[in-house]
Design a protein around this motif. Structure first.
Motif, PDB file in Angstrom:
ATOM      1  N   PHE A  21      29.417  25.206  -1.333  1.00  0.00           N
ATOM      2  CA  PHE A  21      29.994  25.268   0.011  1.00  0.00           C
ATOM      3  C   PHE A  21      29.017  24.723   1.052  1.00  0.00           C
ATOM      4  O   PHE A  21      29.072  25.107   2.222  1.00  0.00           O
ATOM      5  CB  PHE A  21      30.402  26.706   0.343  1.00  0.00           C
ATOM      6  N   SER A  22      28.126  23.846   0.630  1.00  0.00           N
ATOM      7  CA  SER A  22      27.139  23.181   1.489  1.00  0.00           C
ATOM      8  C   SER A  22      26.313  24.167   2.304  1.00  0.00           C
ATOM      9  O   SER A  22      25.994  23.922   3.469  1.00  0.00           O
ATOM     10  CB  SER A  22      27.836  22.180   2.425  1.00  0.00           C
ATOM     11  N   GLY A  23      25.994  25.294   1.705  1.00  0.00           N
ATOM     12  CA  GLY A  23      25.162  26.289   2.370  1.00  0.00           C
ATOM     13  C   GLY A  23      25.900  27.165   3.366  1.00  0.00           C
ATOM     14  O   GLY A  23      25.284  28.002   4.034  1.00  0.00           O
ATOM     15  N   ASN A  24      27.201  27.009   3.468  1.00  0.00           N
ATOM     16  CA  ASN A  24      27.993  27.751   4.447  1.00  0.00           C
ATOM     17  C   ASN A  24      28.427  29.101   3.848  1.00  0.00           C
ATOM     18  O   ASN A  24      29.509  29.222   3.265  1.00  0.00           O
ATOM     19  CB  ASN A  24      29.203  26.917   4.870  1.00  0.00           C
ATOM     20  N   THR A  25      27.574  30.103   4.029  1.00  0.00           N
ATOM     21  CA  THR A  25      27.839  31.436   3.480  1.00  0.00           C
ATOM     22  C   THR A  25      29.098  32.043   4.068  1.00  0.00           C
ATOM     23  O   THR A  25      29.874  32.698   3.362  1.00  0.00           O
ATOM     24  CB  THR A  25      26.627  32.361   3.712  1.00  0.00           C
ATOM     25  N   ALA A  26      29.341  31.819   5.347  1.00  0.00           N
ATOM     26  CA  ALA A  26      30.527  32.382   5.996  1.00  0.00           C
ATOM     27  C   ALA A  26      31.809  31.827   5.364  1.00  0.00           C
ATOM     28  O   ALA A  26      32.767  32.576   5.131  1.00  0.00           O
ATOM     29  CB  ALA A  26      30.500  32.097   7.494  1.00  0.00           C
ATOM     30  N   LEU A  27      31.821  30.545   5.068  1.00  0.00           N
ATOM     31  CA  LEU A  27      32.996  29.937   4.436  1.00  0.00           C
ATOM     32  C   LEU A  27      33.178  30.492   3.021  1.00  0.00           C
ATOM     33  O   LEU A  27      34.297  30.806   2.613  1.00  0.00           O
ATOM     34  CB  LEU A  27      32.868  28.415   4.400  1.00  0.00           C
ATOM     35  N   TYR A  28      32.078  30.641   2.301  1.00  0.00           N
ATOM     36  CA  TYR A  28      32.142  31.219   0.956  1.00  0.00           C
ATOM     37  C   TYR A  28      32.744  32.623   1.020  1.00  0.00           C
ATOM     38  O   TYR A  28      33.639  32.957   0.250  1.00  0.00           O
ATOM     39  CB  TYR A  28      30.750  31.239   0.326  1.00  0.00           C
ATOM     40  N   GLN A  29      32.276  33.419   1.947  1.00  0.00           N
ATOM     41  CA  GLN A  29      32.797  34.781   2.070  1.00  0.00           C
ATOM     42  C   GLN A  29      34.275  34.771   2.456  1.00  0.00           C
ATOM     43  O   GLN A  29      35.056  35.595   1.957  1.00  0.00           O
ATOM     44  CB  GLN A  29      31.968  35.581   3.069  1.00  0.00           C
ATOM     45  N   LYS A  30      34.674  33.845   3.294  1.00  0.00           N
ATOM     46  CA  LYS A  30      36.090  33.728   3.669  1.00  0.00           C
ATOM     47  C   LYS A  30      36.935  33.410   2.434  1.00  0.00           C
ATOM     48  O   LYS A  30      37.997  34.001   2.218  1.00  0.00           O
ATOM     49  CB  LYS A  30      36.260  32.635   4.723  1.00  0.00           C
ATOM     50  N   MET A  31      36.447  32.493   1.602  1.00  0.00           N
ATOM     51  CA  MET A  31      37.181  32.120   0.398  1.00  0.00           C
ATOM     52  C   MET A  31      37.209  33.268  -0.615  1.00  0.00           C
ATOM     53  O   MET A  31      38.189  33.437  -1.330  1.00  0.00           O
ATOM     54  CB  MET A  31      36.579  30.863  -0.224  1.00  0.00           C
ATOM     55  N   LEU A  32      36.152  34.063  -0.656  1.00  0.00           N
ATOM     56  CA  LEU A  32      36.147  35.236  -1.526  1.00  0.00           C
ATOM     57  C   LEU A  32      37.283  36.189  -1.136  1.00  0.00           C
ATOM     58  O   LEU A  32      37.906  36.799  -1.989  1.00  0.00           O
ATOM     59  CB  LEU A  32      34.806  35.971  -1.453  1.00  0.00           C
TER      60      LEU A  32
END
Length: 116
Positions: A21-32
């Protein structure tokens, strides 16, 4: 512990996913957060109970992709094995693998839901 640490403890490869996710933790968490709904919508065990192995393959294959993209490694590995066994016609073995991963899936989803 935070979400990422808890998932790491459950065998999830969060660092690999965050890189994806190109280092985008917030996006990863959203997808989780979205994976919880996907897993509930695509339950595989009811397919076994109905002996609908075509639907079981379809659902397990979709979950394999979703869990792989999010590096939910224990689930990805399990669904990969379920798909392979179903495609080989080994329904009982596939069900046994599914029964092993469902408690792990429950733990991972509970962790995600708790931290959202």
């Amino acid at each position: 512990m935070d979400l990422i640490s808890e998932l790491d403890a459950l065998g999830v490869n969060t660092q690999e996913a965050i890189r994806r996710f190109s280092g985008n933790t917030a996006l990863y968490q959203k997808m989780l957060g979205k994976v919880v709904t996907a897993v509930k919508d695509l339950e595989v065990m009811p397919c076994f109970e109905k002996e609908d192995y075509e639907a079981a393959v379809t659902n397990a294959h979709t979950l394999k992709g979703v869990t792989g993209n999010l590096s939910l490694t224990p689930l990805y590995d399990g669904y990969t094995e379920v798909v392979n066994l179903l495609r080989a016609g080994n329904h009982d073995d596939a069900k046994a693998v599914l029964e092993k991963i469902l408690p792990i899936q429950t733990d991972i989803l509970a962790c995600i839901e708790k931290n959202m």
